[in-house]
Design a protein around this motif. Structure first.
Motif, short mmCIF file in Angstrom:
data_model
loop_
_atom_site.label_atom_id
_atom_site.label_comp_id
_atom_site.label_asym_id
_atom_site.label_seq_id
_atom_site.Cartn_x
_atom_site.Cartn_y
_atom_site.Cartn_z
N ALA A 173 0.87 -1.18 0.00
CA ALA A 173 0.00 0.00 0.00
C ALA A 173 0.90 1.23 0.00
CB ALA A 173 -0.89 0.01 1.24
N SER A 174 0.69 2.15 -0.92
CA SER A 174 1.54 3.33 -1.02
C SER A 174 0.67 4.58 -1.06
CB SER A 174 2.43 3.25 -2.26
OG SER A 174 1.63 3.15 -3.43
N TYR A 175 1.35 5.73 -0.85
CA TYR A 175 0.66 7.02 -0.83
C TYR A 175 1.35 7.96 -1.80
CZ TYR A 175 -1.52 5.11 3.35
OH TYR A 175 -2.21 4.32 4.22
N THR A 176 0.69 9.06 -2.09
CA THR A 176 1.17 9.96 -3.15
C THR A 176 2.09 11.06 -2.66
OG1 THR A 176 -0.78 11.39 -2.88
CG2 THR A 176 -0.93 9.57 -4.48
N ASP A 177 2.27 11.22 -1.35
CA ASP A 177 3.02 12.37 -0.84
C ASP A 177 4.19 11.96 0.06
OD1 ASP A 177 0.84 13.35 1.94
OD2 ASP A 177 1.39 11.39 1.14
N LEU A 178 4.86 10.87 -0.27
CA LEU A 178 5.95 10.38 0.56
C LEU A 178 7.32 10.75 0.00
CD1 LEU A 178 4.67 6.80 1.50
CD2 LEU A 178 4.24 8.98 2.64
N GLY A 179 7.36 11.58 -1.04
CA GLY A 179 8.64 11.91 -1.65
C GLY A 179 9.58 12.66 -0.72
N TRP A 226 13.04 8.38 4.12
CA TRP A 226 13.52 7.61 5.27
C TRP A 226 12.40 6.86 5.96
CZ3 TRP A 226 11.04 9.48 9.59
CH2 TRP A 226 10.51 10.77 9.49
N ALA A 227 11.14 7.22 5.67
CA ALA A 227 10.00 6.60 6.35
C ALA A 227 9.12 5.79 5.42
CB ALA A 227 9.16 7.68 7.04
N VAL A 228 9.45 5.74 4.14
CA VAL A 228 8.57 5.09 3.16
C VAL A 228 8.36 3.61 3.50
CG1 VAL A 228 8.36 4.36 0.75
CG2 VAL A 228 9.06 6.69 1.29
N GLU A 229 9.44 2.90 3.80
CA GLU A 229 9.32 1.47 4.09
C GLU A 229 8.39 1.23 5.28
OE1 GLU A 229 13.02 -0.49 4.73
OE2 GLU A 229 12.11 -2.39 5.33
N ALA A 230 8.56 2.03 6.32
CA ALA A 230 7.73 1.86 7.51
C ALA A 230 6.27 2.18 7.21
CB ALA A 230 8.24 2.74 8.64
N ILE A 231 6.02 3.29 6.53
CA ILE A 231 4.65 3.71 6.25
C ILE A 231 3.94 2.69 5.35
CG2 ILE A 231 3.23 5.46 5.12
CD1 ILE A 231 5.37 7.52 5.99
N GLU A 232 4.59 2.29 4.26
CA GLU A 232 3.96 1.35 3.34
C GLU A 232 3.79 -0.02 3.97
OE1 GLU A 232 5.36 3.29 -0.93
OE2 GLU A 232 6.25 1.41 -0.25
N GLY A 233 4.77 -0.42 4.81
CA GLY A 233 4.66 -1.72 5.48
C GLY A 233 3.49 -1.77 6.44
N LEU A 234 3.34 -0.73 7.25
CA LEU A 234 2.22 -0.71 8.20
C LEU A 234 0.89 -0.50 7.49
CD1 LEU A 234 3.73 1.38 11.14
CD2 LEU A 234 3.46 -1.09 11.00
N ALA A 235 0.92 0.24 6.40
CA ALA A 235 -0.32 0.46 5.65
C ALA A 235 -0.87 -0.85 5.12
CB ALA A 235 -0.08 1.43 4.50
N LYS A 291 -6.50 5.95 2.93
CA LYS A 291 -6.60 4.91 1.91
C LYS A 291 -5.38 4.95 0.99
CE LYS A 291 -11.66 4.81 1.80
NZ LYS A 291 -12.87 4.98 0.96
N PRO A 292 -4.82 3.79 0.64
CA PRO A 292 -3.70 3.75 -0.29
C PRO A 292 -4.04 4.49 -1.58
CG PRO A 292 -4.03 1.60 0.70
CD PRO A 292 -5.20 2.44 1.11
N GLY A 293 -3.03 5.17 -2.13
CA GLY A 293 -3.24 5.93 -3.35
C GLY A 293 -3.63 7.36 -3.09
#
Length: 787
Positions: free
Chosen positions: A604-610, A614-623, A631-633
């Protein structure tokens, strides 16, 4: 006869009068005694001291505290100049009185008299004497942040008058004002240096004549003028020409920035121009030659950087001058220690035209690098004779031209431990056959004469030398062993001066390791499954982890002895994974553990993590575990501060704590967005209500509060963090801000690496009172799950 009777009557009258006088005396004495008792009682319940607030030249407000429970009335008395006290008002159960009948040019004295219910006993407060011209409300106040640790105040009075001034302050979210400072008459400025970047402060000022006479405040009583200290400015700017037409600059994060504004000025420009705005996750920028901002060769450019977050900004960094003359950086830097007195450095020179090289060094106890020495053109080696034994040093070098005005990038860094003769490191073994092993170690000494191999049978056996080896040897094979016995080995290094040092000891057993048991598989994120098992052997060298998909098992990883956990990454599949583990010691292997299954997740990914890579892996993993409501996307808003309620939800959902909990608090009802998770957290003791039965779910959470809650939740879920001595907190410059009740749990989360400090200038700060962003909360939770 008649005279005799008169004498007798006179005597009776005199005796009666004497008795009457005695009775009257006793009565008066009793009344006086009772009065004294009542006065003492009244004074035991004495009123607080009388204070006066001068509202203007014609109006003052008197205030006191009603401490007397049996008063008949309070009587306000006033004296003008040298006149007598007159009564101006009377009240019951009152604590203030406003006098509208004052005029400038007169001296007034006030006192309050309290009369008890008997209408006999009364006491007075102390008297307060003043003139309305003694105090005056300020008519202006300017509050300005000048740095990350200073806010300046400036005020004035009408007609350029001057008074002693009281400064009061409160932080955002607080309702109580406290005395910040009192400055003497004639001073109209004050610098508040006890501030923390990221916190909003409110100020007001008033003049004071004495401890009990003051003016009203400016601005109004319950308001105030606010300001926040500037953000921490970027530090440690460093730059070099990356190519003939590009310049790379680097800096240290300013901790609370959202973006960095990079500005540049060339020699023919009078002002700085903004050339880039980068997110806070970036601390390296390459200024590339283009038509909008051309870079001329052999030109000195000046750079500065400013941190920005919302409407807040930092001071500009210190200026950095970089010359656009390209030098290739030295490479392949190596270090070796000789006799514990010297460190030899060597490198490869890839630059042309350099005038020399700089040697930079940092000891283990140093926070900053030091330009230690320099050598000339085409040098490829350097000997440091200024080292101390038993100290670790780190080195790096760079090329330069023209007395330090032109630099290359730094080389790689090398670290070395200084000792007269260093112990062999990392002694280990491998079972080659049922009666044969191979020992291996790392030769960390540069001056040894040789090595000796020592062995003993059983824990209580005696050490015996079984081999003597040449210098630089790092392996030895021992054959014809009894595979029913347990052996111990160690390696001794020695030099010509008979200095010796031993390696670590290893225990060797040919027995089959006990098989791992109680294997469990847990989803900790969308693309990670954590395996946990029980270690039932003491002689394993490692554990082999296997996974089955479809019909057969395959190896996916190995972990060292005594390790009981493994994280399988990259499980972005909605299928089921089956795992098993075995203990191995060379060719000797245990039986397999039980099998455990877990299902893979969906990314699950989001549009404003650019801006928060440093936190993308954690955010997408927990999502992927559906921890977040977003909601993802869509947008995640990673830099938005998180509330206490949402943090409860992240903890409860991530750790899968509880199913149903009911309850009600003054500020949490069933209509609250995170009602279920807050109730579970409250039931388990992760959060608690205060005396007003409030949880404060919509209040922003600080790093200290988040750390304590997470430590409690991990303990409750059966995954307690290792205990840490609170002395580890002293590594942070602001450790004294940690409350005593939180120190134990904050030590644990810091020791586990869940919360880390930030390097600011030459110190490391924990910033325990700062608010936690949604990205930071995700990383903290992700780290905790991955422990």
């Amino acid at each position: 006869m008649i005279l005799h009777m008169n004498d007798k009557q006179n005597k009776e009258r005199n005796r009666y009068a004497k008795l009457l006088r005695r009775f009257a005396f006793l009565l008066v004495f009793s009344i006086l005694l009772q009065s004294l008792v009542l006065v003492n009682v009244a004074r035991c319940e004495a009123m607080s001291e009388l204070t006066v607030t001068v509202i203007n030249n014609n109006q003052v407000k008197l205030q006191w505290t009603d401490n007397y429970s049996d008063e008949l009335r309070y009587i306000v008395e006033k004296k003008v100049d040298n006149g007598s006290f007159t009564q101006i008002s009377r009240y019951r159960d009152s604590e203030d009185y406003t006098d509208y009948s004052v005029n400038s040019g007169h001296t007034y004295t006030y006192r309050i008299k309290v009369v008890d219910s008997s209408n006999i006993t009364s006491i007075y407060t102390d008297e307060v004497t003043f003139s309305t011209i003694d105090v005056q409300k300020p008519n202006s106040l300017k509050v300005s942040a000048v740095s990350s640790d200073q806010i300046d105040l400036k005020w004035s009075y009408a007609d350029d008058k001057s008074f002693t001034t009281l400064i009061e302050r409160r932080e955002a979210g607080d309702t109580e004002w406290y005395k910040l400072a009192t400055v003497p008459s004639g001073q109209f400025t004050y610098s508040d240096k006890n501030v923390v970047s990221g916190v909003t402060y409110y100020y007001k000022v008033r003049s004071v004549f004495s401890e009990r006479v003051k003016s009203t405040s400016f601005p109004e009583e319950d308001k105030g003028y606010s300001s926040s200290p500037l953000l921490y400015k970027p530090t440690d700017l460093y730059g070099f020409a990356k190519s003939p037409y590009s310049i790379q600059i680097e800096w240290t994060d300013s901790y609370n920035a959202a973006t960095y504004v990079i500005q540049r000025k060339s020699p023919d420009e009078s002002t700085f121009k903004t050339i880039a705005v980068v997110p806070n996750s970036v601390n390296v920028y390459v200024d590339i030659n283009d038509s909008a901002s051309p870079i001329k060769p052999n030109t000195v450019y000046t750079y500065r950087i400013q941190a920005i977050s919302g409407s807040s900004s930092s001071e500009y960094s210190d200026l950095l001058n970089v010359t656009s003359t390209f030098l290739n950086s030295p490479s392949t830097l190596t270090a070796s220690c000789v006799d514990g007195t010297r460190v030899n450095l060597s490198w490869k020179d890839y630059s042309d035209g350099e005038t020399g090289f700089e040697i930079w060094r940092r000891a283990a106890s140093d926070a900053d690098w030091t330009l230690y020495d320099s050598v000339g053109r085409n040098a490829t080696s350097y000997t440091d004779i200024g080292v101390s034994p038993q100290v670790s040093y780190t080195y790096r070098i760079r090329a330069r031209i023209n007395d330090y005005s032109v630099f290359s990038d730094f080389s790689n860094q090398v670290n070395i431990w200084v000792s007269s003769i260093s112990s062999p490191l990392n002694l280990d073994y491998t079972i080659l056959q049922q009666n044969e092993i191979e020992l291996s170690w790392q030769d960390s000494s540069g001056s040894e004469t040789g090595f000796k191999v020592e062995r003993k049978e059983g824990e209580l056996g005696k050490w015996q030398q079984i081999a003597q080896l040449n210098p630089n040897t790092v392996k030895y094979t021992d054959k014809r062993l009894n595979n029913t016995k347990v052996y111990y080995y160690r390696i001794q290094v020695y030099d010509a001066a008979n200095s010796t040092s031993y390696s670590n000891e290893v225990e060797v057993s040919f027995q089959i390791p006990g098989k791992p048991t109680e294997l469990e598989a847990r989803n900790i994120s969308a693309n990670e499954i954590q395996l946990i098992w029980k270690d039932n052997s003491y002689q394993e060298k490692e554990f082999v982890i296997e996974v089955k998909q479809f019909t057969s098992f395959r190896e996916i990883g190995r972990v060292g002895a005594n390790t009981t956990t493994f994280i399988h990454k990259g499980t972005l599949s909605e299928g089921t994974f089956t795992y098993r583990v075995k203990a191995v010691n060379g060719i000797v292997q245990s039986a397999y553990s039980n099998e455990a299954m877990a299902s893979g997740g969906k990314k699950a990914s989001y549009t404003d993590l650019g801006g928060v890579k440093w936190a993308v892996e954690a955010i997408e993993g927990l999502a992927g575990k559906k921890v977040f409501d977003a909601k993802p996307g869509t947008k995640f808003y990673p830099e938005q501060s998180i509330t206490r309620g949402e943090y409860c939800a992240i903890i409860v959902r991530s750790l899968e704590l509880g199913d149903v909990a009911a309850g009600r608090y003054a500020d949490v009802t069933s209509k609250h967005k995170y009602y279920k998770e807050i109730m579970i957290a409250a039931k388990l003791g992760i959060v608690s209500n205060d005396k007003n039965n409030k949880i404060y779910p919509d209040q922003l959470i600080t790093r200290e509060q988040a750390g304590v809650m997470l430590a409690l939740a991990l303990k409750i879920s059966g995954r307690p963090l290792p205990e840490q001595d609170s002395s580890i907190l002293k590594q942070f410059a602001d450790y004294q801000q940690i409350s005593e009740g939180s120190a134990e749990r904050i030590s644990a989360v810091c020791g586990a690496g869940i919360i880390t400090g930030r390097q600011e200038k030459d110190k490391v700060y924990l910033r325990i009172t700062s608010n936690v962003t949604r990205a930071e909360a995700a990383v903290m939770m992700y780290k905790a799950l991955s422990l």
